[in-house]
Design a protein around this motif. Structure first.
Motif, mmCIF file in Angstrom:
data_model
loop_
_atom_site.group_PDB
_atom_site.id
_atom_site.type_symbol
_atom_site.label_atom_id
_atom_site.label_comp_id
_atom_site.label_asym_id
_atom_site.label_seq_id
_atom_site.Cartn_x
_atom_site.Cartn_y
_atom_site.Cartn_z
ATOM 1 N N TRP A 532 1.354 -1.263 0.135
ATOM 2 C CA TRP A 532 -0.136 -0.275 -0.226
ATOM 3 C C TRP A 532 0.869 1.157 0.345
ATOM 4 C CZ3 TRP A 532 -4.918 0.658 -1.673
ATOM 5 C CH2 TRP A 532 -5.889 -0.202 -1.657
ATOM 6 N N VAL A 533 1.836 1.530 0.401
ATOM 7 C CA VAL A 533 2.801 2.625 0.152
ATOM 8 C C VAL A 533 3.177 2.700 -0.817
ATOM 9 C CG1 VAL A 533 4.930 3.572 1.981
ATOM 10 C CG2 VAL A 533 3.389 1.770 2.790
ATOM 11 N N SER A 534 3.697 2.133 -1.517
ATOM 12 C CA SER A 534 4.571 2.381 -3.184
ATOM 13 C C SER A 534 2.655 2.943 -3.752
ATOM 14 C CB SER A 534 5.317 1.416 -3.756
ATOM 15 O OG SER A 534 4.621 0.255 -3.474
ATOM 16 N N MET A 535 1.169 1.695 -3.636
ATOM 17 C CA MET A 535 0.555 2.084 -4.602
ATOM 18 C C MET A 535 -0.331 3.337 -3.889
ATOM 19 S SD MET A 535 -2.399 0.312 -6.502
ATOM 20 C CE MET A 535 -4.089 0.120 -6.200
ATOM 21 N N TRP A 536 0.069 4.101 -2.936
ATOM 22 C CA TRP A 536 -0.557 5.496 -2.666
ATOM 23 C C TRP A 536 -0.276 6.780 -3.777
ATOM 24 C CZ3 TRP A 536 -2.573 8.726 0.929
ATOM 25 C CH2 TRP A 536 -2.224 9.838 0.523
ATOM 26 N N GLY A 537 0.968 6.567 -4.046
ATOM 27 C CA GLY A 537 1.607 7.227 -5.113
ATOM 28 C C GLY A 537 1.648 6.603 -7.332
ATOM 29 N N SER A 538 2.137 5.326 -7.403
ATOM 30 C CA SER A 538 2.466 5.084 -8.437
ATOM 31 C C SER A 538 1.128 5.009 -9.011
ATOM 32 C CB SER A 538 3.011 3.633 -8.323
ATOM 33 O OG SER A 538 2.142 2.429 -7.639
ATOM 34 N N SER A 539 -0.669 4.428 -8.028
ATOM 35 C CA SER A 539 -1.417 4.305 -9.091
ATOM 36 C C SER A 539 -2.622 5.413 -9.579
ATOM 37 C CB SER A 539 -2.562 3.252 -7.752
ATOM 38 O OG SER A 539 -3.985 3.618 -8.512
ATOM 39 N N ASP A 540 -2.958 5.314 -10.691
ATOM 40 C CA ASP A 540 -3.530 6.047 -11.092
ATOM 41 C C ASP A 540 -5.329 6.991 -9.633
ATOM 42 O OD1 ASP A 540 -5.430 4.046 -11.132
ATOM 43 O OD2 ASP A 540 -6.852 4.716 -13.103
ATOM 44 N N ILE A 541 -4.917 5.483 -8.858
ATOM 45 C CA ILE A 541 -6.641 5.892 -8.364
ATOM 46 C C ILE A 541 -5.515 5.796 -6.386
ATOM 47 C CG2 ILE A 541 -8.534 6.205 -9.617
ATOM 48 C CD1 ILE A 541 -9.090 3.553 -8.418
ATOM 49 N N GLY A 542 -4.539 6.001 -6.161
ATOM 50 C CA GLY A 542 -4.107 5.247 -5.137
ATOM 51 C C GLY A 542 -4.572 5.727 -3.912
ATOM 52 N N TRP A 543 -4.357 7.412 -4.240
ATOM 53 C CA TRP A 543 -4.687 8.590 -2.636
ATOM 54 C C TRP A 543 -6.373 8.279 -2.265
ATOM 55 C CZ3 TRP A 543 -7.854 11.913 -4.140
ATOM 56 C CH2 TRP A 543 -7.942 12.003 -5.461
ATOM 57 N N ASP A 544 -6.734 7.922 -2.835
ATOM 58 C CA ASP A 544 -8.409 7.943 -2.933
ATOM 59 C C ASP A 544 -8.832 6.684 -2.307
ATOM 60 O OD1 ASP A 544 -11.331 8.463 -3.119
ATOM 61 O OD2 ASP A 544 -11.202 7.077 -5.248
ATOM 62 N N PHE A 545 -7.619 5.718 -1.885
ATOM 63 C CA PHE A 545 -8.287 4.714 -0.637
ATOM 64 C C PHE A 545 -8.346 5.355 0.717
ATOM 65 C CE2 PHE A 545 -7.360 2.186 -4.313
ATOM 66 C CZ PHE A 545 -8.566 0.894 -4.381
ATOM 67 N N LYS A 546 -8.217 6.481 0.970
ATOM 68 C CA LYS A 546 -8.241 7.380 2.281
ATOM 69 C C LYS A 546 -9.757 6.308 2.180
ATOM 70 C CE LYS A 546 -9.463 11.768 4.710
ATOM 71 N NZ LYS A 546 -9.183 12.887 4.700
ATOM 72 N N GLY A 547 -10.766 6.858 1.346
ATOM 73 C CA GLY A 547 -11.930 6.609 1.768
ATOM 74 C C GLY A 547 -12.929 5.397 2.152
ATOM 75 N N GLN A 548 -11.128 4.688 2.045
ATOM 76 C CA GLN A 548 -11.817 2.970 2.794
ATOM 77 C C GLN A 548 -11.274 2.586 3.880
ATOM 78 O OE1 GLN A 548 -12.084 -0.350 0.551
ATOM 79 N NE2 GLN A 548 -12.975 0.611 -1.509
ATOM 80 N N ILE A 549 -9.899 3.237 3.917
ATOM 81 C CA ILE A 549 -8.520 3.191 5.150
ATOM 82 C C ILE A 549 -8.576 4.211 6.178
ATOM 83 C CG2 ILE A 549 -6.434 2.606 5.489
ATOM 84 C CD1 ILE A 549 -5.445 2.272 2.260
#
Length: 648
Positions: A532-549
């Motif tokens: 998740w740490v790298s997914m956060w910035g490398s994914s097109d929507i990684g930061w958006d998972f704040k809504g679940q996390i």
């Protein structure tokens, strides 16, 4: 079903009823092995089932999105004939040549007729001037100031935003661009008087770092700036203007960074801006994945689709909310498209052993998949219920192996869907059929976190911040309970030869499972979230998972580390095949690289297979040759590590 049978798949999609309600236009798609593509043709059929289907386009290219003119004499459609991009065409329905209306570098999509039939509105991406340089070694660097600058299966979006255009239906003039700026505009629909066009967009300050999308209206001649209709308190999607022009129906996501929530069907009064939600009583999401289309006006009612316990059904609700939504098309099936006009309602649907076909009520109007079904042993799933550790009941299904014989014991594969807010269910599922065809029992389910059930069910794995347990908690318990129940209930399953696999969230859960139990002999983790740490910035929507996390990475690093399967890689002893696509922008390939690197350094049994020129969508809409190759890779792995017992 065998891997090569992918090339024989076909189906019906995108039905559209003529204004008089007598004829339906639809798309028949197929797969071409030689061109490694998905050509499609547009057909028509009488809604009452009389006569024979009539093919309007050749099917040598990709002909899509048929749209009737208001008087029913013409069909607009998109096609890539003679172009690398999909262009807009208009075809007389009584015969004649199609007139090409556009010549764009980017696909033309979402076309809609003006009420008088003189013009069409459409959406298309607008390239930055730097794209004029064909040699990437000489091209100017990309400069982005907005966070949403790329999107899986689309590519770069920050320097090629999507905007709206209108064009004369007779091809007498060049298209006129209506919207501008560094925004994403889409899903246009005309007001009944033809003066305005409603559409969806995000145009507020810092739109790129929120997940808000609003409804706007713009004058059809583009003479004024877009006007905001909604209140920026969620996401508005797929608008549909009422016949009297007073209201607009749309799909509403009623939350910001508070996921998942059920999509609702809502209407807004254009004059007063008063909004009414019509579907809350259903406690089901009213925008299936993938999205089918906008809510449709049928008189004073609206038609829309919902996910429900492994099915996708069609519902009807009065636009004034005077009565609750009522079932229109139900049963053990997945609705894949629908339309209503002139008093007629049609839909397309698939079932576990049937490809998608066209129906008017109970009457089937097409038989495009009959040959595929007739020539193969397709397995009907058996539904069963498992009970999780806390007493929660979980829906599950099993496919027996092709050629099943009583008294024999078979290896079994637990496959896990993506999302997590999606559902497995009663549709033709090529993956399950191929694995059953190879002699495996196939088990799948909808654990907590899935869609198709109550909102509480979908939100059960929120967190780990804010009170919820997060991924890899009760969903893990549910999946283990499903496997326990399958082994207990179906004595043909060999408990010593069990496998687990999944893609995206299903890949995450596979990586998580083998880091927390050794019960499976082998595993396949595909296009997974592993770190998740790298997914956060490398994914097109990684930061958006704040809504679940529950919090951003920089607010709570420990939560992201704790919920990452890679954190538990030293505990993985199960032989693992990692599958990933090199152009995946959703779960970038570095997610697979990290887990492979760690497991290889630990000298664990691991293999890493990378597919070039593919996105996150390889298994659903990737290049057909690669889809077949993927099946061959999967079956080879299971042959070596599951059937022959080469696992740990």
């Amino acid at each position: 079903m065998q891997p090569e049978d992918v090339f024989e798949l076909t189906g019906v999609s995108d039905p559209r009823v003529s204004p008089d309600g007598r004829t339906v236009a639809y798309v028949v798609w197929r797969i071409d092995k030689e061109t490694n593509a998905y050509p499609s043709a547009i057909w028509t059929r009488a809604v009452d089932g009389t006569g024979e289907p009539r093919r309007l386009t050749s099917g040598e290219h990709r002909d899509i999105e048929p749209r009737w003119s208001p008087d029913g004499t013409r069909l607009a459609f998109g096609s890539d004939r003679g172009s690398k991009a999909v262009q807009l065409f208009v075809l007389p329905t009584d015969g004649g040549e199609a007139v090409r209306l556009t010549d764009r570098d980017e696909d033309v999509t979402q076309a809609a007729w003006s009420p008088d039939g003189s013009r069409l509105v459409f959406a298309s991406r607008v390239r930055d001037g730097a794209y004029d340089e064909q040699d990437d070694a000489k091209r100017k660097p990309r400069r982005f100031t907005r966070l949403r600058y790329k999107y899986d299966n689309i590519g770069w979006t920050g320097d090629r935003p999507q905007h709206l255009f209108t064009v004369a239906a007779d091809g007498s003039e060049e298209p006129k661009q209506l919207t501008h700026g560094d925004f994403e505009d889409g899903f246009p629909c005309w007001s009944p008087d033809g003066r305005r066009i409603a559409f969806t967009s995000a145009r507020h300050d810092d739109w790129d770092i929120s997940v808000v999308e609003d409804l706007y209206v713009i004058d059809a001649d583009g003479s004024a700036d877009p006007e905001l209709l909604t209140s920026s308190d969620g996401a508005c999607f797929m608008p549909s203007w009422s016949p009297d022009g007073r209201r607009i129906a749309f799909a509403l996501y009623p939350a910001v960074m508070d996921d998942p929530k059920h999509w609702q069907i809502a209407v807004i009064d254009v004059a007063t801006r008063e909004r009414r939600v019509l579907t809350a009583s259903l406690d089901r999401t009213c925008l299936p994945y993938p999205a089918l289309r906008e809510p449709i006006w049928d008189g004073d009612d609206l038609l829309f689709a919902i996910e429900d316990g492994g099915n996708t059904h069609l519902y009807r609700v009065p636009a004034d909310g005077s009565t609750p939504p009522a079932l229109e098309v139900g049963g053990v099936l997945i609705v894949t498209g629908y339309d209503a006009a002139g008093g007629s309602v049609v839909h397309t649907a698939t079932q576990p052993t049937k490809l998608s076909e066209l129906f008017a009520g109970p009457t089937r109007l097409t038989d495009v998949g009959d040959a595929f079904v007739r020539d193969r042993e397709l397995i009907q799933p058996e539904r069963f219920t498992a009970v999780s550790d806390d007493g929660t009941e979980v829906d599950a299904w099993i496919l027996r192996p092709a050629g099943f014989q009583e008294g024999e014991r078979y290896p079994a594969i637990l496959t896990i869907h993506g999302g997590p807010f999606t559902q497995y269910g009663n549709k033709f599922f090529d993956e399950a059929q191929v694995y059953a065809g190879a002699g495996y029992a196939v088990v799948y389910s909808n654990p907590r976190g899935s869609s198709g059930y109550s909102e509480a069910w979908g939100r059960a794995i929120r967190g780990p911040v804010g009170g919820g347990p997060g991924w890899g908690s009760v969903d893990y318990q549910d999946l283990m309970a499903v496997m326990d129940e399958a082994v207990k209930r179906f004595d043909f399953i060999d408990p010593d030869r069990l496998a687990v696999m999944g893609g995206s969230y299903g890949g995450y859960m596979t990586s998580w499972i083998v880091g927390h139990t050794d019960r499976f002999r082998t595993a396949i983790s595909e296009r997974a979230v592993n770190q998740w740490v790298s997914m956060w910035g490398s994914s097109d929507i990684g930061w958006d998972f704040k809504g679940q996390i529950g919090e951003f990475l920089f607010e709570n690093l420990d939560a992201y580390v704790k919920m990452s399967p890679h954190t538990y890689a030293t505990d993985i002893h199960t032989p693992l095949l990692i599958l990933h696509s090199e152009n995946d922008l959703r779960c970038p390939i570095e997610q697979g690289e990290q887990l492979f690197t760690t497991l290889r350094l630990l000298k664990r049994q691991v293999e890493f297979v990378r597919f070039p020129a593919e996105s996150h969508e390889l298994t659903r809409s990737g290049h057909p040759v690669h889809r077949v190759m993927r099946f061959e890779v999967v079956l080879d792995w299971f042959e070596r590590t599951l059937r022959k017992g080469d696992g740990a």
